[in-house]
Design a protein around this motif. Structure first.
Motif, PDB file in Angstrom:
ATOM      1  N   GLN C  38     123.193  78.019  73.622  1.00 30.24           N
ATOM      2  CA  GLN C  38     124.471  77.458  73.183  1.00 30.24           C
ATOM      3  C   GLN C  38     124.364  76.896  71.778  1.00 30.24           C
ATOM      4  OE1 GLN C  38     126.158  74.855  76.093  1.00 30.24           O
ATOM      5  NE2 GLN C  38     126.240  76.461  77.629  1.00 30.24           N
ATOM      6  N   ARG C  76     120.672  71.787  75.927  1.00 32.92           N
ATOM      7  CA  ARG C  76     121.539  71.711  77.125  1.00 32.92           C
ATOM      8  C   ARG C  76     120.749  71.505  78.415  1.00 32.92           C
ATOM      9  NH1 ARG C  76     122.889  76.171  80.580  1.00 32.92           N
ATOM     10  NH2 ARG C  76     121.834  78.053  79.942  1.00 32.92           N
ATOM     11  N   ASN C 101     127.199  69.053  76.444  1.00 34.60           N
ATOM     12  CA  ASN C 101     127.412  69.454  77.842  1.00 34.60           C
ATOM     13  C   ASN C 101     127.525  68.230  78.743  1.00 34.60           C
ATOM     14  OD1 ASN C 101     125.348  71.162  76.313  1.00 34.60           O
ATOM     15  ND2 ASN C 101     126.294  72.611  77.707  1.00 34.60           N
ATOM     16  N   SER C 102     128.419  68.307  79.701  1.00 37.43           N
ATOM     17  CA  SER C 102     128.580  67.191  80.642  1.00 37.43           C
ATOM     18  C   SER C 102     127.274  66.888  81.341  1.00 37.43           C
ATOM     19  CB  SER C 102     129.640  67.531  81.683  1.00 37.43           C
ATOM     20  OG  SER C 102     130.889  67.694  81.067  1.00 37.43           O
ATOM     21  N   SER C 103     126.538  67.956  81.709  1.00 31.44           N
ATOM     22  CA  SER C 103     125.308  67.742  82.469  1.00 31.44           C
ATOM     23  C   SER C 103     124.290  66.962  81.645  1.00 31.44           C
ATOM     24  CB  SER C 103     124.729  69.093  82.902  1.00 31.44           C
ATOM     25  OG  SER C 103     124.568  69.929  81.783  1.00 31.44           O
ATOM     26  N   CYS C 104     124.426  66.978  80.323  1.00 21.65           N
ATOM     27  CA  CYS C 104     123.521  66.208  79.467  1.00 21.65           C
ATOM     28  C   CYS C 104     124.092  64.834  79.182  1.00 21.65           C
ATOM     29  CB  CYS C 104     123.308  66.934  78.143  1.00 21.65           C
ATOM     30  SG  CYS C 104     122.379  68.446  78.323  1.00 21.65           S
ATOM     31  N   SER C 124     132.266  66.809  76.288  1.00 14.69           N
ATOM     32  CA  SER C 124     131.944  66.724  77.707  1.00 14.69           C
ATOM     33  C   SER C 124     133.182  66.341  78.488  1.00 14.69           C
ATOM     34  CB  SER C 124     130.850  65.690  77.947  1.00 14.69           C
ATOM     35  OG  SER C 124     129.685  66.092  77.296  1.00 14.69           O
ATOM     36  N   THR C 171     128.232  75.706  87.635  1.00 18.68           N
ATOM     37  CA  THR C 171     127.650  74.707  86.730  1.00 18.68           C
ATOM     38  C   THR C 171     128.510  73.449  86.828  1.00 18.68           C
ATOM     39  OG1 THR C 171     129.003  75.383  84.865  1.00 18.68           O
ATOM     40  CG2 THR C 171     126.868  76.473  85.095  1.00 18.68           C
ATOM     41  N   TYR C 173     130.153  72.020  84.598  1.00 19.80           N
ATOM     42  CA  TYR C 173     131.437  72.229  83.942  1.00 19.80           C
ATOM     43  C   TYR C 173     132.328  73.183  84.732  1.00 19.80           C
ATOM     44  CZ  TYR C 173     134.741  74.446  80.832  1.00 19.80           C
ATOM     45  OH  TYR C 173     135.878  74.986  80.310  1.00 19.80           O
ATOM     46  N   ILE C 224     132.117  79.724  81.327  1.00 17.31           N
ATOM     47  CA  ILE C 224     132.110  79.929  79.888  1.00 17.31           C
ATOM     48  C   ILE C 224     132.252  81.409  79.537  1.00 17.31           C
ATOM     49  CG2 ILE C 224     130.929  77.807  79.266  1.00 17.31           C
ATOM     50  CD1 ILE C 224     128.336  79.341  79.274  1.00 17.31           C
ATOM     51  N   GLY C 249     136.052  76.579  77.964  1.00 18.45           N
ATOM     52  CA  GLY C 249     134.737  77.193  77.800  1.00 18.45           C
ATOM     53  C   GLY C 249     134.811  78.665  77.429  1.00 18.45           C
TER      54      GLY C 249
END
Lengths: 353, 300, 369, 254
Positions: C38, C76, C101-104, C124, C171, C173, C224, C249
């Protein structure tokens, strides 16, 4: 001349990917680095890395004192890295039992690491257990998982085992990612609490460092003891020659069982520490690359040697952090390093004493 | 719907089978799981995009699409075979007498290297295959497929049959079988083992290049990480069919493609990648010799 | 070897102690996927922030102090994100723009919260991030539930669709978005298929064939662009003509490139309003394109996030975290995409989503809620 | 009778490696098994020690059926062996190699090792001192700290014997112990084998060196193409026409 031709061949091969200019640079690069290597090798008179005699006892005491004092003059960032290194050491000690001592190439250790981390996260967030009350359960669960996998593992030799454990690791990761009702899928589990010691939260990094250090010492102590016992010898004999080991009266099945379970036990501990350190677990942390990474640590340090495991883990965790700018080339170097190690120094940096 | 899934499964399975052949050939001769084989396939896919790009830029594609595509295939196969050849010489040959674990670890190293090498030189984002090939959709009754799909199935079968003939009929093919049976004996008979091993890697890599090219055309999208999963699945296919057996690899690939297709549609698409592994584990537990593998006389 | 290694370690310790913090600059962290698959997103985002910081520095900085950007690469990966966050904190940043990224962002926000450093994420969108209750976490983009609601409204009110399929890429997201969309449909349309695919997979025909059997009038995809593009392409290949709808995305030129303009035609996407139609964004777009080329989907958000952070620091007069956070909560900011005011959770008060459509290989604004 | 082999047969995918082989071994004697290459001698050993499962037939050890027992169980019952191609544990020390041999004669497990209980330490000491005795017996005590893989060939053979003895067997199977040895080493080896017998152990040897075979055997079994073609004292075998025929044109033996 043959070597130069070979370098030319390599740069020619790279051209579709790097372009003509890139290929030329590569040729120059290999040529120069080979020249430097040649020069150095001539200066030192020999090309092989000498093996280092290590006075383990004294060194260990020095290392322990050093690591006890370390966080006092380390910044938060480096303490954080040190904690991570500690967790990896515990994980690597576990893998070392399986790969280093028993000689089973296990490529799915991230699964046990993940099971440990998720067990801890789930037990603490869903059932309100503390770190310490969740820990024994976590360890039982991961050891049981290790035991479960040893059934198929027992029937397979060498590379088949590698591929089956790899598959097992991937299945576990997929389950973690897809079993939404329990693992919350890709979102992971956040707000995993810090451990408490006598009603006192080990939230600050420095205290967590000491907690991990304690576990590292405990793990190294126990693994070392077992390594030098009847059980450890039986494991080694399986690594050396399974048929001969069996003929010497070693129940190879039983000892493989034990090695896989014992290894998974430490992976579970590492996972539990990881979860409570990050306060967060998600499936992305337990991929195949993670398993390979740990295997690399052991190979780098030397199969079956405990100081080797320590050294290997430290190098592989610290170097990329120190050289963050070279992050991109880290994996590239890791790949080349593995090949070179296998060809030139399969026994690792530290020789088995 | 069932028939549609079968055709879809055959397309994917054909590709798996082509890659699986590379595993089976190498395993038959060296008893080595060539972990880097999936990356060779990925490199083949990239080479296709790169060469087609070069030919398009030089105006060849506009002049004759057929010529340009054929040249792309030829060049990709040649360069990819060269990669396979070089990998063997550099990373496996020095380890031929080492304990079995060492070449396997070396292979993992090569795999990591190639993946990151491509990522660094070609970027981490997906590469799109140029939309140059006209795709026609063919429909009969309820089933739809594209010309490319038919092309892939035909090419896979053609290549597999060709390889089978090569192994069975030619002198080199016979030498390959002899080496696979017993290396010492073969060398006593005057077979140049090193040369046969090189040939094996070249053929395997060439087939992987074709598989990579076809995948790049079919999906129109390639990135540096496609080799890992495809490699593992192709290996599963090889084991499924009985590793070391060439017809086995073909059947294994097709069966795996079908299982994935049907599993994803009737069970759960989220676990699509897991089916290959579950099958792999089951096969190794129940019938380690695979569908067509012969049981070897065990030697301690 | 060991001895050398120890000396090496000592050297690092001593060196890290020697690094003096330059007091004449204000350090701002920027964290996102600078390498990896990404990296393009990370680059857009970095360009936006760089532009804002350069403008401030040209004006003489914040309260006379220049701004220094420190870049953190989380690839990410949530674990890297935590590590990067710790590094930024140690290097003495006063505020962080990120993560992407939301996960981060979610795990990293814990680190910033503990250190008392405000963070503003430009991208995010997962609701969880601000639902955690950290005082110093803000976002200038919308939330998946807002986006999902707009999409659901569009589908039920504008297209009046009764039967649809929902797919996501498993994922944080993608699944989050799909779930929110599902929730806001509120039973007004029947979901005939709901399921996930594997991110990174290339073959979606099997899923699409199953969906085709159910004959939905629309397919909603949470995920995405690579998977989105392939899915649309393959749906057309098996003769499906149903329109697709997806979220922010997927809104990337590569989506059209992968799917082919013909297959992508008519795909609906929820996203923020077109900056080209917003008068306040004009100057920014000119500057950005002059310097970095085409605008990325999150470039404007990144630019706004950086400006807001610096404005808040200027207004607070100090760089101390709590004071800056107070300002962020209380002030109203003029952003390129409109005025921004944060609510008590740190979300923007006005949901900025509209529906875009893909036409002739380009994205154009189509429907406003 | 310490060992009673009854109609033992092993088939590898259609190929009969040994067929209906029967013989008995009396306690405290030395039995030699001879035969041309590929006669199935090593396969016979593998079947006796549980390394390979026999296809048919029975093996009785001290009147107990051990036919389908696994190798380690058979070792525990008191049959030990060496291998034709040396299989010492190369990257373990010589002493450790012999300590492995003591595996079935000791019992401390994981937990006591971790805790380092007194019982565990005592047992470790015993294992070590006994292992050292076996090294002395085989005459390689000076190399106890050397990695086994670094030993010269002849000493590796001795180490294998010491390791096998460390399992405290009643019956010892030696697979071509004299192969690759010079005459001096062979002489010492014969001496060692005699001492093993004097110690009260029963020995079965596969050997090509007829000096060794004729010099120390009490009885000899001859195999050819997996079939037992003769059995008797050295004297009887030397004069057996079948044996002479089996060897004729292949090797000059006598």
């Amino acid at each position: 001349m043959k070597k130069i031709l070979f370098m030319f061949w390599l740069s020619l091969l790279s051209m579709p990917f790097t372009g003509i200019k890139g290929g030329a640079y590569l040729f120059g690069g290999i040529l120069v680095s080979y020249g430097v290597y040649f020069l150095l090798a001539n200066i030192y008179g020999r090309t092989k890395i000498p093996s280092v005699p290590v006075n383990t006892g004294l060194l260990m005491i020095a290392l322990i004192i050093f690591s006890l004092l370390l966080p006092l003059f380390l910044s938060d960032y480096y303490t954080d890295v040190a904690v991570l290194a500690g967790i990896y050491i515990i994980l690597a000690l576990g893998v070392n039992v399986v790969l280093g001592s028993t000689g089973l190439l296990h490529l799915g250790f991230a699964a046990f690491y993940g099971i440990g981390a998720y067990s801890n996260a789930l037990l603490t967030t869903n059932f309100g257990l503390g770190f310490w009350s969740a820990l024994p359960l976590t360890l039982v669960i991961t050891s049981a998982a290790g035991l479960l996998l040893s059934f198929p593992a027992l029937r397979l030799r060498g590379d088949y085992l590698a591929i089956v454990t790899l598959g097992f690791g991937e299945i576990i990761r997929l389950v973690l990612n897809n079993w939404d009702s329990v693992t919350r899928g890709p979102n992971g589990i956040s707000n995993v609490p810090s451990p408490f010691i006598m009603g006192f939260e080990v939230g600050s990094l420095m205290y967590f460092y000491y907690l991990v250090l304690g576990f590292v010492l405990l793990a190294a102590f126990i693994v070392n003891r077992v390594h030098r016992s009847r059980t450890g010898r039986a494991w080694l004999s399986i690594r050396e020659d399974e048929t001969a080991a069996e003929a010497m009266g070693v129940n190879t099945r039983k000892y493989k069982f034990m090695a896989l379970t014992f290894g998974a036990f430490w992976a579970g501990l590492a996972g539990a520490l990881f979860a409570s350190k990050m306060h967060f677990v998600s499936p992305e942390s337990f991929t195949f690359m993670e398993s390979v990474f740990v295997v690399c640590m052991i190979i780098l340090g030397g199969l079956g040697s405990i100081p080797g495991v320590l050294l290997g883990s430290l190098i592989l965790v610290l170097l990329p952090e120190l050289l963050r700018e070279f992050q991109l080339y880290r994996m590239l170097a890791l790949g080349v390093g593995l090949v070179l190690m296998m060809i030139f120094r399969p026994q690792g940096l530290i020789k088995i004493s | 719907m069932f028939l549609q899934q079968i055709i879809n499964g055959l397309t994917v399975g054909g590709v798996y089978a082509l890659i699986a052949l590379g595993y089976t050939l190498v395993y038959g001769i060296l008893e080595l799981i060539n972990f880097a084989h999936g990356e060779i396939y990925m490199i083949g896919a990239y080479l296709g995009i790169i060469f087609l790009g070069i030919f398009t830029a030089s105006g060849l594609t506009q002049y004759s699409l057929f010529l340009s595509l054929s040249l792309t295939v030829i060049m990709s196969v040649i360069v990819c075979s060269a990669y396979g050849f070089t990998v063997e010489k550099l990373a496996y040959k020095p380890l031929r007498n080492a304990p079995r674990l060492n070449p396997l670890i070396s292979a993992i190293g090569v795999s990591i290297f190639l993946q990151n090498y491509v990522m660094l030189t070609q970027g981490a984002t997906d590469k799109v295959f140029p939309h140059v090939i006209p795709v026609t959709i063919i429909k009969f009754y309820n089933v739809t497929m594209t010309t490319l799909q038919i092309f892939i199935i035909i090419v896979s079968f053609f290549l597999m049959a060709g390889l089978h003939l090569f192994i069975m009929k030619t002198k080199t093919g016979k030498a390959m079988r002899a080496v696979a049976q017993d290396k010492v004996m073969a060398s006593l008979l005057g077979i140049n083992i090193d040369r046969i091993i090189s040939v094996t890697f070249i053929i395997g890599s060439g087939l992987a290049a074709v598989a990579g090219l076809m995948v790049a055309m079919y999906y129109g999208l390639v990135n540096y990480s496609i080799g890992y999963m495809a490699g593992i699945k192709a290996f599963t296919a090889a084991v499924l069919g009985g590793i070391g057996s060439i017809p086995g690899a073909m059947i294994g690939g097709l069966v795996l493609g079908l299982i994935e297709s049907l599993g994803a549609s009737y069970l759960s698409s989220e676990y699509k990648d897991a089916y290959a592994f579950i099958i792999l584990i089951l096969i190794l537990l129940v019938k380690p010799t695979g569908l067509l593998g012969k049981s070897e006389g065990q030697k301690p | 070897m060991i001895r050398k290694f120890l000396v090496f370690l000592f050297a690092i310790v001593i060196l890290s102690g020697c690094v003096k913090k330059g007091e004449d600059v204000i350090k701002i962290g920027i964290a996102g996927p600078m390498t990896g698959d990404q990296a393009k997103m990370g680059m857009d985002f970095r360009n936006g922030v760089t532009l804002a910081v350069e403008e401030w520095n040209r004006k003489g900085g914040v309260s006379g102090r220049k701004i220094e950007l420190i870049i953190g690469d989380d690839q990410r990966d949530p674990k890297q994100a935590v590590s990067v966050a710790n590094k930024l904190v140690t290097q003495g940043v006063k505020g962080v723009i990120g993560h992407f990224n939301s996960s981060c962002s979610i795990p990293a926000s814990d680190v910033y919260d503990r250190a008392g450093i405000p963070m503003i994420t430009p991208a995010s969108t997962n609701p969880q991030l601000t639902e955690k209750g950290h005082y110093g976490v803000f976002r200038v983009c919308g939330r998946d539930d807002q986006q999902g609601k707009v999409a659901a409204d569009f589908v039920t009110r504008e297209l009046k669709i009764k039967k649809l399929a929902v797919i996501h890429d498993k994922t944080t997201y993608g699944q989050g978005l799909a779930d929110e969309f599902n929730k806001f449909l509120g039973g007004k349309a029947e979901v005939v298929y709901y399921g996930g695919i594997v991110q990174g997979d290339k073959d979606f025909k099997t899923v699409l064939i199953s969906i085709r059997e159910k004959a939905p009038e629309l397919i909603y995809f949470g995920g995405i662009y690579p998977e989105g593009g392939l899915m649309v392409k393959q749906a057309r290949e098996i003769g499906m003509t149903v329109p697709f709808m997806s979220g922010d995305g997927v809104i990337d030129p590569k989506f059209v490139e992968i799917a082919g303009a013909e297959a992508a035609e008519g795909t609906y996407l929820t996203f923020s309003p077109d900056p080209n139609t917003i008068p306040t964004a004009k100057e920014f777009i000119v500057q950005y394109t002059k310097r970095f080329g085409e605008l990325g989907p999150y470039s404007a958000y990144a630019y706004d996030a950086a400006n807001i952070m610096l404005k808040a620091i200027e207004a607070a007069g100090v760089t101390e975290g709590k004071a800056v956070m107070d300002k962020l909560h209380s002030m109203e900011f003029a952003g390129t995409l409109g005025n921004i005011k944060f609510d008590s959770k740190g979300d923007i008060t006005v949901a900025p989503y509209v529906v875009w459509i893909t036409k002739g290989g380009k994205f154009t604004e189509y429907w406003k809620p | 009778m310490i060992l009673d082999v009854r109609a033992l047969t092993k088939i590898f995918g259609g190929l009969k490696a040994i067929e209906e082989v029967s013989f008995k071994v009396r306690r405290g004697t030395i039995l030699s098994i001879i035969g041309p290459n590929g006669a199935g001698k090593t396969t016979l050993f593998n079947c006796l020690t549980g390394v390979l499962p026999p296809t048919k037939g029975k093996v009785l050890f001290e009147e107990e059926d051990v036919t389908h027992k696994r190798a380690y169980e058979i070792t525990a019952k008191g049959i030990a062996r060496t291998f034709q191609n040396i299989r010492v544990f190369g990257s373990m020390s010589v002493l450790e190699n012999v300590m492995i041999g003591q595996h079935t004669r000791s019992k401390e497990g994981l937990l006591t090792a971790i805790m380092g209980t007194r019982k565990f330490l005592k047992e470790e000491d015993e294992i070590k001192s006994r292992a050292f005795e076996y090294l002395q017996f085989a005459g390689i005590q000076d190399y106890s700290d050397v990695l086994a893989g670094n030993l010269p060939y002849g000493d590796q053979k001795r180490l294998e014997i010491a390791r096998a003895l460390a399992t405290e067997p009643k019956l010892l199977l030696l697979d071509e112990p004299a192969a690759g040895m010079n005459p001096q080493e062979t002489k010492e080896l014969m001496e060692l084998i005699r001492r093993i017998r004097e110690w009260g152990k029963t020995v079965i040897i596969i050997e090509h060196d007829m000096k060794v075979v004729m010099g120390i055997s009490d009885r000899i079994v001859v195999l050819d193409h997996g079939v037992k073609i003769a059995e008797g004292t050295p004297n009887e075998i030397q004069n057996n026409p079948y044996v002479i025929e089996a060897y004729l044109g292949k090797e000059e033996v006598f």
